[in-house]
Scaffold this active site. Structure first.
Site, PDB file in Angstrom:
ATOM      1  N   HIS A 654       0.830  -1.193   0.000  1.00  0.00           N
ATOM      2  CA  HIS A 654       0.000   0.000   0.000  1.00  0.00           C
ATOM      3  C   HIS A 654       0.871   1.251   0.000  1.00  0.00           C
ATOM      4  O   HIS A 654       1.908   1.317   0.653  1.00  0.00           O
ATOM      5  CB  HIS A 654      -0.977   0.031   1.173  1.00  0.00           C
ATOM      6  N   LEU A 655       0.408   2.224  -0.762  1.00  0.00           N
ATOM      7  CA  LEU A 655       1.092   3.505  -0.905  1.00  0.00           C
ATOM      8  C   LEU A 655       0.435   4.527   0.011  1.00  0.00           C
ATOM      9  O   LEU A 655      -0.789   4.661   0.028  1.00  0.00           O
ATOM     10  CB  LEU A 655       0.986   3.971  -2.364  1.00  0.00           C
TER      11      LEU A 655
END
Length: 756
Positions: A654-655
Site C-alpha cells: 500500500h502507498l
C-alpha cells in the site's frame, strides 16, 4: 454433520445429560422432539411444565426424574430455560465419570423468540399471547451464557436456525455407544452482553447512550447491549462494524485445557487440529485391516508429540469399515480420545456443518497433485478453489508415494474463509488398484512400508506447521504493546471499532493478537507498531517442508481482505478499480492520509515488488497523485508526499498519500514520526525508478525508527513529540533540497517552494 467417537462394543453406553439453554420460544421442546424421534440412543425429556403428571412441577421433581432415567442408562434432555448458572448448577451435578453433561444454547434473536411465543397456542406451560413478550424480556435480562468451567464437558451455541438444525443433526446421529468431543463450539461473540430490554423500547424508557438506538422499535431490541467503551467505538460514520466478519471468524471456545507442549497456547479460536482421511483404503484398495493397524500404530507414536493438538480421522459414512476398525484398535491401545477421535461427515465442511475447527486438513492426493479423480482429492480441490492449485504448484510439481507436501492455503480460498483451514497437506499412499498408476500388485511388504512412510510424512508435516506457528505466535505476543499506536489500524479496531477518534487500546487487541498465527514481519518490541510501518523483517524464516513460509498475524490481514474483496467493503472505500482500492487510514498521521492498496495477490510488501509490477506501481502513484491534487484544489496550503514504508506490519502493498502538516492526535511517538520522515519512508518516485533500473526496491531497516526527532523542514532536533509538534506548527523553513527534487513533494501549482 457430527463427529463421533464410538466405544468398543464391549463397553456399556455412557448416558448424557443435555441441558437446553434458551428463552421461551427458542425451540427447546422442538429440539427434543426431533432428536428423540430420530436417534437410536434412548432419550428422556425432562420438562418442568409437564413433570407433575402433565402439569407444571418443581425443579426438585425434574432432578429426581433425571437421576432415575440416568440410572436406567438413558440420556436426558433438561427442557427448562436454564438461563443463568444458578438454574443449571444442580443439573450439572448429575454428571460424573460415567455421565457427560452437555449444554445446547439456543441463543436466537429475541424478536424471533417473542414472535413464536406470542403466536403459539396450546403451549404446555400456557406461555403464549401478549404476556409472553414481557416474560421473554424479563428472562433475557438475567441471561448468563454457560461456560465449560461450570462443569460442562461440551457446549454447542446456536445463534441461527441453521445452527439449531446442525445441532439437531449431531444429536440425532449419536448412537448408543457414541460420544462427542469435549469443548465449546459455535460461539460467535463471547464478549456480547445481554440484550436490551424489549419493554424498555415498548415503553420508550430512556436508555444509556451506550445502549444503542432508542427509537422505540421492537426490532432494535434484537441487538446486544455492549459495554460503553466497545459501543462508543462504533459510532463512526463509516459503519465499519458491518465488516467485522473478516476479523471475527466464528469462535469455538476451548476452556480449561493444558497449554501446547511445543509453545502454542490454547486459544478461544481452536485447538490445533489435523483432520485426515484414511490413506489408500478407498480408490487405491489397500487392505483395511492392515491399513488400520498401521494408522493406529502411527497415531499412537505421534500423539505423544502433539501436546494438546489433535488428530481426527474423517469419513463420510457411519458404516465405514475403516472407522470401525480404527475405533476398536485405538481403544485397545488406550489412545486418548481427546487427542484422537473420529468424525463422520464432509472433510471440507468440518466447521460450518459440524462445529469442529480444523486448521489443517490432509488430502489423499494423486501423484500429479492435480484436481480430479473423485473422492477426497476432488472434493478438497473443489472446496478450496483455484487458489489451492496455484499454491500447490509453488510447492511441488508431483508427489512420490509415501511422501507428503505442506501447502499454506491462501487467505482468499473459500476453505480458509469459511472453515478456517490454514494448511493443506497433500499425501500419497501405496496403490493396490491395477486401474491406477504405480500399482504394487498386492506386494504388501512394500505397500505397508510406503503407508507407514505416508503417515509419518503426514504427521511430520502437521508438526512442522505447529512448530512454525508456535514460533510466529511467540513473536506476535511481544508486539502487544506496539499495537496501541499502529498507523493503518489493526484488523479488529479497523473493522469493529469504526470510530476514528477512539484510542488504540492494547487490551482490546491482546486476545486477538495472542491467537493469531504470527507474522513473517514482526513488530518491534519497543513499541514499534505503526500499523503499516514499523514491522521488522524476522531473520527466522521458518520453513515447512523445505520451503519458506510467510505467515501474517490475523490482525494484519485487514488490508489484504479489502484489496481482494473490495465489493464487500464499499462503505470504507473511496475508490475501486481493477488495480487499486483507495481508503482513508483509520489512524491518520496528518490531516489527509490515504492508503492506495495494490489489488495484486501475493504482493504483500515492498520487498515483494519486481520488474513485472512496474506498471502497477505507476498506476498506484498516478492514483495517489490524483487524490493529492484533489485535496490541493480544496486547500492550496497543503503539501503532499507519496511513499511506502520499508517494512509494513499490515499485509498487502500500500502507498501512503500523506499531507506534510502532520497535524494529528494519532501521531504519538518517535516511531510514528520517523516512519514518515527518515529513509525508512521510500518515496514513490524513487521506488518506481529503482524497479525500472534494477528490478527491485531498496528496503531500509528499522534502525531509522529510533533516530532523534528532527523537523522535516529545517531539520532542527527536538526532545519530545509535543515539542516537535509545537515547532512544526510554526516552522516556515524551506524543505530540504532532496525533497524538492524529482517530484517527491506534491505542491500547488502556484506554490513558492522557498516559502512553503
Amino acid at each position: 454433520m457430527d463427529f463421533l467417537t464410538e466405544k468398543s462394543g464391549e463397553e456399556e453406553r455412557k448416558p448424557i445429560v443435555v441441558i437446553l439453554v434458551g428463552a421461551p420460544g427458542s425451540g427447546k421442546s422442538t429440539f427434543c422432539e426431533h432428536v428423540i424421534c430420530s436417534s437410536s440412543r434412548p432419550w428422556v425429556r425432562i420438562c418442568q411444565d409437564t413433570i407433575n403428571n402433565g402439569k407444571a412441577g418443581t425443579k426438585p421433581q425434574c432432578l429426581k426424574a433425571a437421576a432415575s432415567a440416568l440410572k436406567e442408562g438413558k440420556s436426558v434432555f433438561i427442557d427448562r430455560c436454564n438461563l443463568d448458572r444458578e438454574q443449571r448448577v444442580e443439573f450439572v451435578k448429575l454428571g460424573g465419570s460415567q455421565i457427560d453433561v452437555h449444554a445446547v444454547v439456543l441463543d436466537l434473536p429475541p424478536q424471533l423468540c417473542i414472535s413464536r411465543s406470542v403466536k403459539r397456542t396450546g403451549h404446555e406451560g400456557n406461555l403464549q399471547g401478549g404476556k409472553a413478550a414481557a416474560v421473554v424480556n424479563r428472562m433475557l435480562q438475567k441471561k448468563e451464557l454457560p461456560k465449560l468451567s461450570e462443569g460442562l464437558s461440551r457446549i454447542m451455541f446456536c445463534q441461527s436456525e441453521s445452527d439449531v438444525q446442525a445441532a439437531i443433526n449431531t444429536y440425532c446421529a449419536l448412537g448408543p455407544l457414541d460420544t462427542l468431543p469435549n469443548g465449546s463450539f459455535g460461539q460467535k461473540n463471547p464478549d456480547a452482553k445481554v440484550q436490551l430490554g424489549i419493554m424498555k423500547f415498548l415503553k420508550k424508557v430512556d436508555v444509556p447512550s451506550n445502549a444503542g438506538s432508542s427509537s422505540g422499535s421492537v426490532q432494535d431490541s434484537a441487538f446486544p447491549q455492549v459495554s460503553k467503551e466497545r459501543n462508543n467505538s462504533c459510532k463512526g460514520p463509516d459503519n465499519l462494524l458491518s465488516l467485522s466478519a473478516i476479523a471475527c471468524k466464528e469462535v469455538k471456545e476451548i476452556e480449561d485445557l493444558p497449554k501446547h507442549s511445543i509453545g502454542c497456547d490454547v486459544t478461544p479460536d481452536s485447538i490445533p487440529t489435523l483432520a485426515f482421511p484414511s490413506i489408500s483404503t478407498a480408490d487405491f484398495q489397500f487392505n483395511s485391516e492392515k491399513a488400520s493397524d498401521i494408522m493406529v500404530e502411527k497415531v499412537e507414536e505421534f500423539v505423544k508429540k502433539l501436546g494438546n493438538a489433535r488428530l481426527v480421522l474423517v469419513d463420510l459414512s457411519h458404516g465405514s469399515k475403516i472407522l470401525s476398525l480404527v475405533r476398536v484398535k485405538a481403544a485397545q491401545r488406550n489412545i486418548d480420545s481427546k487427542k484422537f477421535f473420529t468424525f463422520v461427515g464432509d472433510i471440507t465442511q468440518l466447521y460450518s456443518q459440524g462445529g469442529l475447527r480444523c486448521n489443517v486438513i490432509a488430502n489423499a492426493a494423486n501423484w500429479r497433485l492435480k484436481p480430479g479423480g473423485g473422492g477426497v482429492n476432488a472434493a478438497i480441490f473443489s472446496a478450496a478453489g483455484p487458489a489451492l492449485e496455484v499454491a500447490t504448484k509453488e510447492r511441488a510439481a508431483s508427489l512420490v508415494p509415501g511422501h507428503a507436501v505442506v501447502v499454506p492455503l491462501p487467505s482468499n480460498s473459500p476453505l480458509y474463509i469459511r472453515e478456517g483451514v490454514s494448511h493443506i497437506i497433500h499425501v500419497l499412499g501405496p496403490n493396490m488398484n491395477p486401474q491406477r498408476p504405480n500399482c504394487l500388485k498386492d506386494d504388501y511388504i512394500k505397500g505397508c512400508k510406503i503407508l507407514r512412510d505416508a503417515y509419518t510424512s503426514l504427521f511430520d508435516g502437521f508438526l512442522s506447521v505447529l512448530r512454525n506457528q508456535a514460533k510466529l505466535t511467540s513473536k506476535s505476543l511481544v508486539s502487544e504493546k506496539s499495537l496501541k499506536d499502529t498507523s493503518c489500524g489493526d484488523l479488529r479496531n479497523y473493522l469493529a471499532n469504526g470510530d476514528q477518534k477512539t484510542k488504540r487500546d492494547g487490551n482490546s487487541v491482546s486476545e486477538r493478537s495472542k491467537k493469531c498465527k504470527g507474522s513473517h514481519y514482526e513488530i518491534g518490541t519497543d513499541g514499534t507498531g505503526s500499523g503499516s510501518t514499523q514491522g521488522k523483517i524476522s531473520n527466522d524464516n521458518s520453513k515447512i517442508d523445505g520451503s519458506t513460509s510467510k505467515s501474517w498475524a490475523s490482525w494484519a490481514q485487514a488490508l489484504c481482505h479489502i484489496a481482494m474483496h473490495p465489493e464487500k467493503h464499499k462503505n470504507v472505500l473511496l475508490e475501486i478499480s481493477d488495480d487499486v482500492a483507495v481508503l482513508n487510514d483509520l489512524y491518520p498521521k496528518a490531516q489527509k492520509h490515504l492508503l492506495i492498496l495494490a489489488r495484486c495477490e501475493g504482493l504483500d510488501c515492498l520487498a515483494d515488488v519486481q520488474q513485472e509490477h512496474l506498471q502497477l506501481l505507476t498506476t498506484m502513484h498516478d492514483v495517489g497523485l490524483r487524490w493529492a491534487e484533489k485535496f490541493l484544489h480544496e486547500d492550496s496550503s497543503m503539501i503532499f508526499r507519496l511513499g511506502y514504508h520499508s517494512v509494513p506490519s499490515m499485509r498487502q502493498l500500500h502507498l501512503h498519500v500523506i499531507s506534510q502538516d502532520f497535524n494529528s492526535n494519532h501521531l504519538k511517538n518517535k516511531k510514528h514520526w520517523n516512519s514518515f520522515n527518515t529513509a525508512f519512508f521510500r518515496d514513490s518516485v524513487d521506488v518506481i525508478e529503482e524497479i525500472k533500473n534494477h528490478g527491485k526496491a531498496t528496503v531500509k531497516d528499522d534502525s531509522y525508527l529510533s533516530m532523534e526527532l528532527r523537523c522535516h523542514r529545517c531539520r532542527s532536533a527536538h526532545p519530545t513529540i509535543p515539542r516537535l509538534k509545537s515547532h512544526i506548527n510554526n516552522c516556515r523553513a524551506p524543505f530540504p533540497p532532496f525533497l524538492l527534487e524529482n517530484g517527491r513533494l506534491v505542491l500547488p501549482e502556484d506554490n513558492n517552494t522557498n516559502d512553503s
